[in-house]
Design a protein around this motif. Structure first.
Motif, mmCIF file in Angstrom:
data_model
loop_
_atom_site.group_PDB
_atom_site.id
_atom_site.type_symbol
_atom_site.label_atom_id
_atom_site.label_comp_id
_atom_site.label_asym_id
_atom_site.label_seq_id
_atom_site.Cartn_x
_atom_site.Cartn_y
_atom_site.Cartn_z
ATOM 1 N N VAL A 1 20.750 -34.957 7.963
ATOM 2 C CA VAL A 1 21.857 -33.991 7.967
ATOM 3 C C VAL A 1 21.297 -32.581 8.165
ATOM 4 N N TRP A 2 20.241 -32.272 7.451
ATOM 5 C CA TRP A 2 19.634 -30.946 7.544
ATOM 6 C C TRP A 2 19.192 -30.651 8.981
ATOM 7 N N LYS A 3 18.537 -31.628 9.599
ATOM 8 C CA LYS A 3 18.046 -31.407 10.958
ATOM 9 C C LYS A 3 19.209 -31.193 11.928
ATOM 10 N N VAL A 4 20.294 -31.958 11.722
ATOM 11 C CA VAL A 4 21.435 -31.804 12.629
ATOM 12 C C VAL A 4 22.098 -30.439 12.429
ATOM 13 N N VAL A 5 22.362 -30.096 11.172
ATOM 14 C CA VAL A 5 23.117 -28.863 10.917
ATOM 15 C C VAL A 5 22.256 -27.627 11.179
ATOM 16 N N CYS A 6 21.084 -27.580 10.549
ATOM 17 C CA CYS A 6 20.273 -26.362 10.635
ATOM 18 C C CYS A 6 19.381 -26.352 11.881
ATOM 19 N N GLY A 7 19.002 -27.541 12.321
ATOM 20 C CA GLY A 7 18.080 -27.605 13.452
ATOM 21 C C GLY A 7 18.782 -27.649 14.790
ATOM 22 N N VAL A 8 20.047 -28.088 14.818
ATOM 23 C CA VAL A 8 20.741 -28.203 16.100
ATOM 24 C C VAL A 8 22.011 -27.338 16.137
ATOM 25 N N ILE A 9 22.970 -27.633 15.235
ATOM 26 C CA ILE A 9 24.269 -26.952 15.333
ATOM 27 C C ILE A 9 24.128 -25.435 15.211
ATOM 28 N N ALA A 10 23.453 -24.974 14.158
ATOM 29 C CA ALA A 10 23.375 -23.526 13.935
ATOM 30 C C ALA A 10 22.657 -22.795 15.088
ATOM 31 N N PRO A 11 21.432 -23.221 15.456
ATOM 32 C CA PRO A 11 20.770 -22.483 16.541
ATOM 33 C C PRO A 11 21.485 -22.641 17.887
ATOM 34 N N LEU A 12 22.038 -23.822 18.117
ATOM 35 C CA LEU A 12 22.749 -24.032 19.370
ATOM 36 C C LEU A 12 23.983 -23.126 19.426
ATOM 37 N N GLY A 13 24.652 -23.000 18.290
ATOM 38 C CA GLY A 13 25.814 -22.111 18.206
ATOM 39 C C GLY A 13 25.442 -20.701 18.641
ATOM 40 N N VAL A 14 24.348 -20.205 18.103
ATOM 41 C CA VAL A 14 23.907 -18.847 18.445
ATOM 42 C C VAL A 14 23.602 -18.760 19.938
ATOM 43 N N LEU A 15 22.899 -19.765 20.437
ATOM 44 C CA LEU A 15 22.506 -19.760 21.850
ATOM 45 C C LEU A 15 23.726 -19.762 22.779
ATOM 46 N N VAL A 16 24.676 -20.640 22.446
ATOM 47 C CA VAL A 16 25.874 -20.746 23.286
ATOM 48 C C VAL A 16 26.609 -19.402 23.333
ATOM 49 N N VAL A 17 26.704 -18.764 22.172
ATOM 50 C CA VAL A 17 27.406 -17.477 22.128
ATOM 51 C C VAL A 17 26.674 -16.432 22.980
ATOM 52 N N PHE A 18 25.358 -16.401 22.886
ATOM 53 C CA PHE A 18 24.596 -15.461 23.717
ATOM 54 C C PHE A 18 24.867 -15.706 25.196
ATOM 55 N N VAL A 19 24.758 -16.968 25.590
ATOM 56 C CA VAL A 19 24.934 -17.300 27.002
ATOM 57 C C VAL A 19 26.356 -16.975 27.459
ATOM 58 N N ALA A 20 27.343 -17.335 26.602
ATOM 59 C CA ALA A 20 28.735 -17.072 26.950
ATOM 60 C C ALA A 20 28.977 -15.583 27.156
ATOM 61 N N THR A 21 28.319 -14.767 26.332
ATOM 62 C CA THR A 21 28.539 -13.326 26.450
ATOM 63 C C THR A 21 27.945 -12.796 27.753
ATOM 64 N N VAL A 22 26.754 -13.288 28.066
ATOM 65 C CA VAL A 22 26.109 -12.828 29.286
ATOM 66 C C VAL A 22 26.965 -13.208 30.504
ATOM 67 N N ILE A 23 27.469 -14.453 30.493
ATOM 68 C CA ILE A 23 28.279 -14.906 31.635
ATOM 69 C C ILE A 23 29.643 -14.226 31.642
#
Ligand code: PFF
Length: 443
Positions: A420-442
């Motif tokens: 659970v930790w790896k999914v939430v903290c290792g994937v969802i949280a960082p991916l969330g940040v990344l997606v938002v960055f990319v979405a803003t740039v685009i």
């Protein structure tokens, strides 16, 4: 070490609850159209903020030093790349930027203690409240005076060591602040702007959502929870080993969110009832709150108390902003706490002059695009550096630390916890940040 788990909750809540909740959250909600912004912000707190706060406390408690030295120790111990130590350095830089303008705005709150006490707003109209604030902003000398006063108070506290002062401040002032917010909320309910204020905050409109809205909401989630720059990591270093990270962090996040939402619900009805502009920017709280107290019996008294409490909330946050840099210098060079505190204070103060001037003599100077110096420093620190720092912290906390460390820090050894930790903290949280960055740039 904090003397108990509760003392850590108090300290971290003191760091989290501050100008970000009462001043910033309402005004950026206003600038970003309301409902859609609030919803995205809440999602960011839940799915990105909470896991990253857990990671910060965990890393801090594992390393038990200032963020920079904690990262150094952990990468050595677990044979990871020294590049991770950048997390610590970026946090120190973000801390300088944030502290520089934080003290300016907190200075405004100090000035308003005096204004409320003098009864400036008794029976005042919206126009008077607005012009009082605008006159104040147009005078750089007055702003510098109050900025300096707040900075001196902050430096004085951090120079003496924070624990004693923090505890008593938070134990008393936080509940009082809550009570006053409820009083304001009670007043807001009676105004005829309440329904409109409520709808503004909670009615979701898709057309209001852009990449920019999401980026600002995410930045706000980081800012308000004090994440991404090592402040919570630094406090985490003093957390007793037996305290549960999950429940402690949840309490802090819930408390912080309640204060922000209460502030918004207190402010927007007053905006609409008085025909003011929700998107007016940083002055929002300094116009609406005095206006509301000016209409109430004993308003001068309550208003004075309110700005006093806001100033306390700001100071318990300000001291945590400087903790990563301070702890690093004291620890590494065996430097005197007092001297380090003064040096850090002077650097931030000088930087802060740029923010002061952004509201008057430099109001028409733009650093990039149409951003003033204040806008720029605020934007880069909150919307870029904190999310970036947070993303790296999440990745480190999920993937770079061994399973045994994660298991013992989170207090449960079962395999599924680690998954659970790896999914939430290792994937969802960082991916969330990344997606938002990319979405803003685009977008
Ligand atoms: N969380 C604080 C607030 O909401 O006012 C601001 C803050 C404190 C940001 C500490 C960052 C930090 F490290």
């Amino acid at each position: 070490m904090w003397s108990s788990r509760w003392l850590f909750v108090l300290a971290a809540a003191g760091s989290a609850v501050g100008l970000g909740n009462i001043w910033k959250f309402p005004y950026i909600t206003g600038e970003n159209g309301g409902g859609a912004f609030v919803l995205i912000y809440l999602i960011c707190v839940a799915f990105v903020g909470i896991p990253i706060m857990m990671a910060e406390v965990m890393i801090g408690r594992e390393g038990r030093q200032s963020p920079i030295n904690t990262m150094r120790a952990l990468v050595q111990q677990h044979h990871r790349s020294p590049a991770w130590v950048l997390i610590g350095w970026m946090g120190v830089l973000a801390g300088f930027l944030i502290l520089s303008y934080y003290t300016v705005i907190a200075g405004w709150a100090l000035y308003y203690i005096l204004q409320m006490a003098q009864g400036t707003f008794d029976g005042a109209t919206g126009a008077v409240a607005e012009s009082t604030f605008n006159d104040f902003l147009s005078d750089p000398w007055r702003l510098v005076f109050w900025q300096t006063l707040f900075m001196v108070m902050t430096v004085w506290i951090i120079a003496r060591g924070v624990i004693k002062g923090l505890e008593s401040a938070i134990r008393w002032f936080m509940p009082l602040l809550f009570v006053l917010l409820i009083v304001l909320l009670g007043y807001a309910v009676t105004t005829d702007g309440f329904q409109q204020g409520w709808d503004f905050m909670f009615a979701f409109h898709w057309e209001d959502v852009s990449g920019q809205t999401v980026l600002v909401a995410m930045g706000q989630a980081f800012f308000t929870l004090s994440l991404g720059m090592g402040a919570i990591m630094a406090y985490g270093a003093y957390v007793p080993s037996n305290a549960s990270i999950t429940s402690t962090v949840s309490i802090i996040a819930i408390l912080d969110t309640l204060v922000a939402v209460a502030a918004g619900l207190a402010i927007f009805p007053i905006v609409f009832a008085n025909g003011l502009e929700p998107g007016q920017g940083p002055g929002l709280m300094f116009v609406t709150i005095p206006l509301a107290f000016g209409q109430m019996p004993l308003g001068a008294l309550f208003g004075t108390l309110f700005f006093l409490l806001v100033s306390f909330a700001a100071i318990t946050s300000a001291i945590s902003i400087s903790e990563p840099a301070l702890a690093y210098l004291v620890e590494t060079y065996n430097a005197k706490r007092g001297r380090v505190a003064i040096t850090l204070g002077v650097i931030s103060w000088v930087l802060g002059l740029g923010t002061v001037f952004s509201f008057n003599i430099w109001a028409d100077r733009h650093v990039v695009g149409d951003l003033t110096f204040f806008d720029f420093v605020d934007y880069v620190s909150q919307n870029v550096m904190l999310p970036l720092g947070g993303m790296l912290i999440a990745l480190f906390g999920a993937w770079a630390l061994p399973k045994t460390v994660i298991g013992s820090q989170l207090g449960l050894q079962e395999g599924w916890v680690n998954v659970v930790w790896k999914v939430v903290c290792g994937v969802i949280a960082p991916l969330g940040v990344l997606v938002v960055f990319v979405a803003t740039v685009i977008g």
